[in-house]
Write a protein that holds these residues in place. Structure first.
Motif, PDB file in Angstrom:
ATOM      1  N   SER A  50       7.850  -2.205  -9.202  1.00  0.00           N
ATOM      2  CA  SER A  50       6.589  -2.875  -9.540  1.00  0.00           C
ATOM      3  C   SER A  50       6.841  -4.338  -9.917  1.00  0.00           C
ATOM      4  O   SER A  50       5.989  -5.190  -9.722  1.00  0.00           O
ATOM      5  N   TYR A  62       5.058  -2.093   1.437  1.00  0.00           N
ATOM      6  CA  TYR A  62       5.561  -1.173   0.409  1.00  0.00           C
ATOM      7  C   TYR A  62       6.668  -1.811  -0.425  1.00  0.00           C
ATOM      8  O   TYR A  62       7.568  -2.462   0.109  1.00  0.00           O
ATOM      9  N   THR A 115       1.880  -2.244  -2.412  1.00  0.00           N
ATOM     10  CA  THR A 115       1.803  -1.029  -3.233  1.00  0.00           C
ATOM     11  C   THR A 115       3.196  -0.470  -3.487  1.00  0.00           C
ATOM     12  O   THR A 115       4.127  -0.745  -2.726  1.00  0.00           O
ATOM     13  N   THR A 116       3.310   0.322  -4.558  1.00  0.00           N
ATOM     14  CA  THR A 116       4.563   1.046  -4.793  1.00  0.00           C
ATOM     15  C   THR A 116       4.407   2.527  -4.441  1.00  0.00           C
ATOM     16  O   THR A 116       5.371   3.279  -4.519  1.00  0.00           O
ATOM     17  N   ASP A 117       3.187   2.950  -4.094  1.00  0.00           N
ATOM     18  CA  ASP A 117       2.964   4.345  -3.688  1.00  0.00           C
ATOM     19  C   ASP A 117       3.576   4.575  -2.311  1.00  0.00           C
ATOM     20  O   ASP A 117       3.384   3.777  -1.414  1.00  0.00           O
ATOM     21  N   TYR A 151      -1.946  -3.196  -5.583  1.00  0.00           N
ATOM     22  CA  TYR A 151      -2.678  -2.029  -6.090  1.00  0.00           C
ATOM     23  C   TYR A 151      -1.739  -0.851  -6.225  1.00  0.00           C
ATOM     24  O   TYR A 151      -1.125  -0.433  -5.257  1.00  0.00           O
ATOM     25  N   ARG A 152      -1.647  -0.335  -7.410  1.00  0.00           N
ATOM     26  CA  ARG A 152      -0.773   0.793  -7.747  1.00  0.00           C
ATOM     27  C   ARG A 152       0.670   0.480  -7.388  1.00  0.00           C
ATOM     28  O   ARG A 152       0.964   0.378  -6.234  1.00  0.00           O
ATOM     29  N   SER A 153       1.551   0.410  -8.379  1.00  0.00           N
ATOM     30  CA  SER A 153       1.191   0.459  -9.765  1.00  0.00           C
ATOM     31  C   SER A 153       1.944  -0.653 -10.478  1.00  0.00           C
ATOM     32  O   SER A 153       3.167  -0.628 -10.459  1.00  0.00           O
ATOM     33  N   GLY A 162      -0.046   8.144  -2.222  1.00  0.00           N
ATOM     34  CA  GLY A 162       0.412   7.200  -1.217  1.00  0.00           C
ATOM     35  C   GLY A 162      -0.066   7.569   0.174  1.00  0.00           C
ATOM     36  O   GLY A 162      -0.499   6.708   0.947  1.00  0.00           O
ATOM     37  N   ALA A 203      -6.160  -3.568 -10.049  1.00  0.00           N
ATOM     38  CA  ALA A 203      -5.598  -4.278  -8.903  1.00  0.00           C
ATOM     39  C   ALA A 203      -5.486  -5.742  -9.292  1.00  0.00           C
ATOM     40  O   ALA A 203      -6.313  -6.241 -10.060  1.00  0.00           O
ATOM     41  N   ALA A 224      -3.904   7.173   0.428  1.00  0.00           N
ATOM     42  CA  ALA A 224      -4.313   5.764   0.509  1.00  0.00           C
ATOM     43  C   ALA A 224      -4.360   5.285   1.954  1.00  0.00           C
ATOM     44  O   ALA A 224      -5.208   4.466   2.315  1.00  0.00           O
TER      45      ALA A 224
END
Lengths: 543, 359
Positions: A247, A243, A49-51, A263-265, A65, A519, A68
């Protein structure tokens, strides 16, 4: 010049030096592949994820983030089941209004935290009391605006005393940011608890517990054997959340099999690119994220504080914009279908959502109609082209905002009805300017706090809304307050529909797009469910 | 005459010794004291500049909350107080080595510095190794083959190395070696499973050491393979400078009279080059290292971001975007201290090696 050009010794030395350099580099770069498959923790699922997490403590965060992670490891009294929008008991045995201003929750006996501590109503009361007491600037305690007090008469009963009667939104809020229950023996009553203290205290009650925590680098989730809630026990042996800052790196990682689920984003172009790749699958679901143009009723063309103020002309300008924007084109050309056209204020998937703008503006079927826009402006006596200053943020709603608003400008100017002065401003300054009446019209987006239509109405269209755009319609205002306390589901739905129709006529904002949840998973991964909870729940994912 | 030269009068020699020692001591003291204003000026600039660009509450919640709620939160956090009061409070904290807790994610700044600083240290170390093993030998080669085609190729390469922006060379390297060839990992300091395993074992935070200590060759290769592209990207930047510097100095040294004297005494050309020309030519490299450390830390911000190398530069970019005053001030202060202290050490070493420096 004393340096001689050709001696065997110097050439030999040069060749040796070059060789050593080459060998050292070759030695460094030799070999192929990477060892991300090194399996030190069993067949766990890797989610990328990037959150980012703000803090693991639910009292100190108000961002996707953090949520999640929290949603995997903390228990919630009520929740929504997979692919459902109805709020039902999760940790609780029952949850219902026992009086107009009393919401009573009963817990099953014998609940335990992952560390073995008893999980009782005292923990529940503690969780809400501390959230309000801490009122962290980065927290979501403001969502508990209607909570007066919490009572725990016995170990399994919790009574929420509310300020206003029949608050239909409150159960939804319990599924969201401030609804997480925490262990009173581990968490501080008056301060945000450090992440490592929570992990070290093994204070988890959700489907998973955290067994490794490297802040915003990686989190290892292991199934929590003490979890007793709405969701089935995890079908995987564990999940590692990894992490990424970019993206593009996340895309490459899922493409190369380094992560199982991204997942995201991912960007629209990344998703489009990956959708043609047999090694991965693209999974999508309804999205709660919306994008829209806000009009400032004071400073827009013919706005209330402008020199040529005229409410009818101002409305005509907004209507003409609604007639001219081609949402389908923006969706296809800019977002490659990852955002879909939005024709109302409550997005598709929520109870009460209707396409309120579709029939009113454009060609009546969602497309643009320049003739209609022209007629609307002429009828109101508006001189064309209308000069419109339009602002967007280049750094807050993703890298495609520039393309999106360039296209909007093009659509508005194409038939000579508007001259758009398009400008962008960095987010922090943008946030200040937009509420200081600096921008006549501007871009904004929204991700819901909880899965109910109210979250797309109350913050936006009450007289004192967060937009600060001076929109004020007393009928809309009353209906919003009414729907929030209407216990009859059908009557409430009718209120929500009516509100959308009224706002569609006023055009406080012009909705543009609704973001789909997307996703990307490895071809051998299944169980990824993206539903209207807007939470990726790890428990059913397997490979 | 001979006696006079070999045995100078004691009266003349003694003051020179005292003067030389005093000068070096004074030089060290001045260089040490200069660290403080350097750090102070930088920290002060950062304090005021970052506040001119906004606050962390607005950055995080500007698109969600009404103006009054936003203002209330900003007030509660104290960001609307007189900026000079905040500044003097901050100075007080700095003097007591209290770097505070980050605003956006509530991490003790000292912990952030320790955790991410080690990652940056590791990257800079690898990059220096690359710079040395590429820059110095190739500089010697270029000097040895002066004005011939290998020299021309190497000089052009050196210019390319240090003129190409690191984010560009990083992206190209990633595209070629990770995406097209699939030889090396795309990003990160190690695979996530390796990271967790190394973290679970405790360790130093320097992955290569931890991986070697684990005794698992797969971990070692995982860490090394992740380091290659970032180290090359950042290292080649400095290697280009080293290459040109070594070449110029070797050529300059080769023109010195003592080389001619050695040659006239019959010293072989290869020995002449190896022992008489190269060693003195390397001394300026030491001085340049101090400056390069600063450049590398600057380059690390871009390299770390490109390769998801979670070091101080990577975090600094994230905290800047979130307007986290406390975190940015802490990281910049730390970088300023590292650069100032490194330069201090390098200056002292240079002064010891080359007495001309201290005068």
């Amino acid at each position: 010049m004393a340096l001689h050009h050709s001696t065997r010794g110097r050439l030999g030395l040069a060749a040796t030096a070059l060789g050593v350099s080459t060998l050292l580099l070759a030695g460094c770069a030799g070999g192929t592949g990477n060892t991300d498959n090194t399996d030190a923790t069993g067949e766990s699922i890797i989610v990328g994820t990037t959150d980012k997490v703000t803090t693991l403590d639910p009292a100190g965060s108000y961002d996707n983030g953090s949520l999640a992670v929290q949603t995997q490891v903390f228990p919630y009294l009520v929740n929504t089941n997979y692919n459902d929008t109805e709020v039902v008991p999760d940790l609780a045995e029952s949850a219902e209004f026992t009086a107009p201003n009393e919401y009573t929750v009963t817990l099953p006996a014998g609940l335990k935290w992952s560390n073995g501590h008893d999980l009782t109503s005292s923990d529940v009361k503690f969780s809400f009391d501390r959230n309000i007491a801490i009122a962290d600037p980065n927290g979501a305690s403001s969502l508990l605006y209607n909570l007066d007090s919490v009572e725990a008469p016995d170990d399994t009963t919790v009574v929420f005393h509310l300020k206003t009667d029949n608050d239909q939104v409150f159960p939804f809020i319990l599924t969201s940011f401030p609804g997480a229950i925490v262990d009173e023996e581990v968490f501080s009553a008056d301060a945000v608890t450090p992440d490592q203290d929570i992990v070290d205290g093994d204070a988890f009650g959700g489907p998973y517990k955290i067994t490794s925590w490297d802040f915003n680098k990686s989190v290892e989730f292991t199934p929590n054997e003490n979890y007793k809630g709405l969701l089935d026990a995890p079908v995987n042996s564990g999940v590692i959340l990894s992490y990424f800052a970019e993206s593009s790196n996340l895309k490459l990682a899922v493409q190369q099999g380094d992560v199982d689920v991204a997942y995201r984003s991912l960007s629209a172009t990344d998703v489009e690119d990956l959708s043609g790749n047999d090694a991965v699958k693209v999974v999508d679901g309804p999205g709660g994220e919306i994008r829209y143009i806000v009009f400032n009723f004071n400073t827009q063309p013919y706005g209330a504080t402008t020199a040529d103020a005229d409410a009818a002309k101002a409305l005509a300008v907004r209507q003409a914009v609604a007639d001219l924007v081609d949402r389908e084109a923006i969706s296809d050309q800019v977002y490659k279908g990852t955002y879909t056209p939005l024709y109302s204020y409550v997005p598709e998937g929520f109870s009460g959502a209707i396409d309120a703008l579709k029939g009113l503006y454009g060609d009546g079927d969602g497309g643009p109609d320049a003739e209609k826009a022209k007629a609307t402006l002429e009828a109101a006596g508006v001189t064309t082209p209308v000069e419109l200053s339009l602002q967007y943020s280049p750094d807050h709603y993703g890298p495609s905002s520039g393309d999106e608003y360039a296209l909007v400008k093009d659509q508005l100017e194409k038939d000579g009805l508007f001259t758009v002065n398009l400008q962008s401003t960095e987010w922090v300054q943008y946030s200040k300017d937009r509420t200081a009446d600096v921008y006549p019209a501007y871009q904004l987006g929204w991700f819901p706090d909880y899965s109910d239509a109210d979250n797309y109405l109350t913050p936006f269209f009450l007289k004192d809304n967060f937009l600060g755009n001076h929109y004020d319609n007393s009928e809309v205002n009353d209906l919003i307050l009414e729907q929030a306390v209407e216990p009859d589901a059908d009557a409430r739905k009718a209120d929500i529909e009516k509100i959308q129709e009224l706002v569609a006529a006023d055009l406080s904002t012009v909705p543009l797009l609704q973001g789909a949840q997307v996703a990307v998973t490895g071809a051998d991964v299944s169980g990824v469910i993206l539903d209207a909870s807007f939470k990726l729940r790890f428990a059913p994912i397997t490979k | 005459m001979t006696t006079d030269v070999a045995d100078p009068p004691a009266a003349l020699e003694a003051p020179r010794k005292r003067g030389g020692g005093g000068t070096l001591g004074r030089y060290i003291l001045i260089r040490f004291l200069l660290i403080f204003p350097t750090v102070f000026i930088l920290v002060t600039l950062v304090f005021f500049l970052i506040r001119m660009t906004g606050d962390p509450i607005t950055a995080a919640l500007g698109g969600r909350l009404p103006t009054d709620q936003l203002a209330e939160r900003i007030h509660e956090a104290g960001y609307d107080r007189n900026i000079f009061i905040q500044y003097f409070e901050y100075l007080g904290q700095i003097f007591t080595f209290n770097f505070g807790t980050t605003i956006t994610d509530k991490q003790p700044v000292v912990q952030v510095l320790a955790s991410y600083g080690l990652a940056t240290f590791e990257l800079v170390l690898y990059s220096l190794v690359v710079a040395f093993i590429v820059g110095i030998p190739l500089g010697m080669v270029a000097a040895a083959l002066r004005d011939r085609w290998p020299d021309a190729v190497l000089r052009i390469s050196a210019i390319l190395f240090y003129a190409t922006p690191v984010f560009f060379s990083g992206l190209v390297a990633k595209l070629v070696f990770s995406v097209w060839l699939g030889w090396l990992p795309v990003s990160g300091r190690a695979g996530v499973r390796t990271e967790i395993a190394l973290g679970r074992d405790g360790g130093t935070g320097i992955y290569l050491i931890d991986a070697i200590a684990s005794g698992n060759p797969a971990y070692v290769w995982d860490v090394v393979s992740h380091a290659i592209l970032p180290a090359l990207t950042l290292g080649l930047l400095t290697a280009g400078i080293f290459l040109r510097l070594v070449r110029t100095n070797v050529i300059g040294t080769y023109n010195m009279p003592y080389i001619d004297a050695a040659r006239s005494r019959g010293v072989r050309e290869s020995r002449l080059v190896r022992t008489h020309a190269y060693k003195p030519a390397l001394i300026p490299i030491i001085t340049v290292i101090g400056l390069q450390i600063a450049l590398m830390l600057g380059g690390a911000v871009l390299t770390e971001t490109t390769f998801e190398w979670k070091g101080l530069g990577f975090q600094l970019a994230a905290y800047l975007s979130a307007r986290d005053f406390v975190a940015v001030q802490g990281i910049v202060a730390m970088i300023a201290i590292i650069v100032a202290v490194t330069n201090f050490i390098v200056d002292i070493i240079a002064a010891f090696i080359d007495p001309r420096v201290r005068y």
